[in-house]
Design a protein around this motif. Structure first.
Motif, PDB file in Angstrom:
ATOM      1  N   TYR A   1       0.807  -1.555  -0.063  1.00  0.00           N
ATOM      2  CA  TYR A   1       0.171   0.095   0.136  1.00  0.00           C
ATOM      3  C   TYR A   1       0.741   1.542  -0.122  1.00  0.00           C
ATOM      4  N   ILE A   2       2.101   1.123   0.560  1.00  0.00           N
ATOM      5  CA  ILE A   2       2.944   2.324   0.368  1.00  0.00           C
ATOM      6  C   ILE A   2       3.050   3.105  -1.137  1.00  0.00           C
TER       7      ILE A   2
ATOM      8  N   GLY B   1      -0.190   2.246   3.791  1.00  0.00           N
ATOM      9  CA  GLY B   1       0.380   1.988   3.951  1.00  0.00           C
ATOM     10  C   GLY B   1       1.466   1.685   5.044  1.00  0.00           C
ATOM     11  N   TYR B   2       1.779   2.725   5.629  1.00  0.00           N
ATOM     12  CA  TYR B   2       2.306   3.226   6.850  1.00  0.00           C
ATOM     13  C   TYR B   2       1.312   3.192   8.368  1.00  0.00           C
ATOM     14  N   ALA B   3       0.219   3.495   8.551  1.00  0.00           N
ATOM     15  CA  ALA B   3      -0.798   2.480   9.220  1.00  0.00           C
ATOM     16  C   ALA B   3      -0.261   1.238   9.664  1.00  0.00           C
ATOM     17  N   LEU B   4      -0.726  -0.250   8.558  1.00  0.00           N
ATOM     18  CA  LEU B   4       0.068  -1.200   8.690  1.00  0.00           C
ATOM     19  C   LEU B   4       1.010  -1.305   9.125  1.00  0.00           C
ATOM     20  N   ILE B   5       1.833  -0.391   8.742  1.00  0.00           N
ATOM     21  CA  ILE B   5       3.151  -1.179   9.119  1.00  0.00           C
ATOM     22  C   ILE B   5       3.309  -0.831  10.577  1.00  0.00           C
TER      23      ILE B   5
ATOM     24  N   LYS C   1       2.316   9.976  10.409  1.00  0.00           N
ATOM     25  CA  LYS C   1       2.193  11.436  11.122  1.00  0.00           C
ATOM     26  C   LYS C   1       2.144  12.923   9.685  1.00  0.00           C
ATOM     27  N   LYS C   2       2.787  12.717   9.012  1.00  0.00           N
ATOM     28  CA  LYS C   2       2.746  13.275   7.804  1.00  0.00           C
ATOM     29  C   LYS C   2       2.052  13.426   6.979  1.00  0.00           C
ATOM     30  N   GLU C   3       1.667  11.864   6.232  1.00  0.00           N
ATOM     31  CA  GLU C   3       0.731  11.858   5.312  1.00  0.00           C
ATOM     32  C   GLU C   3      -1.016  11.777   6.163  1.00  0.00           C
TER      33      GLU C   3
END
Length: 144
Positions: free
Chosen positions: A84-85, A92-96, A139-141
């Motif tokens: 998903y990244i 993607g970042y949330a899952l990771i 956080k940035k996304e």
């Protein structure tokens, strides 16, 4: 501060995913192999002297199969995160982040409840470093 999902961070995340997958294989597929249960039972707990390791492994078989599948699901979550990244960075970042947070927490619990210190270190440290590198990207996304 310019934070990116670089090769080092990706390698850490892949290591965390591999760690979860490896324990799925050991716990859910090969648990009843003497080589596997002898090492893991010795490391994680000392069974009562009235039970030998093979009987203790048999008693714990369904528990370890269940635990192994939890590890598989976390590994799949990490793989989905990497996928998903490229589609939706926040997802993607949330899952990771969830996978790395879970590995960090599980590694801390492993440290406190067993004598598997090397395994706990290998589970906790890469996941924690990856989490500290990925969370700012999340956080940035999310514009937080």
């Amino acid at each position: 501060m310019n934070v990116t999902f670089n090769r080092f961070t990706k390698a850490l995340v892949i290591f965390v995913i591999f760690d979860f997958f490896m324990f799925f294989v050991l716990e859910a597929i090969f648990w009843m192999q003497p080589f596997v249960y002898n090492i893991l039972l010795e490391m994680f707990n000392n069974p009562p002297k009235s039970l030998d390791f093979s009987m203790h492994a048999l008693v714990l078989k369904k528990l370890f199969i269940n635990q192994g599948f939890y590890n598989l699901f976390f590994a799949l979550g990490g793989i989905a995160g990497l996928f998903y990244i490229n589609k939706n960075k926040a997802v993607g970042y949330a899952l990771i982040s969830l996978v790395c947070f879970s590995a960090t927490g599980a590694g801390i619990v492993l440290t406190l409840t067993s004598k598997a210190y090397i395994l706990a270190f290998l589970q906790t440290v890469p996941a924690t470093i990856a989490l500290f590198k990925v969370y700012p990207l999340l956080k940035k996304e999310l514009n937080m």
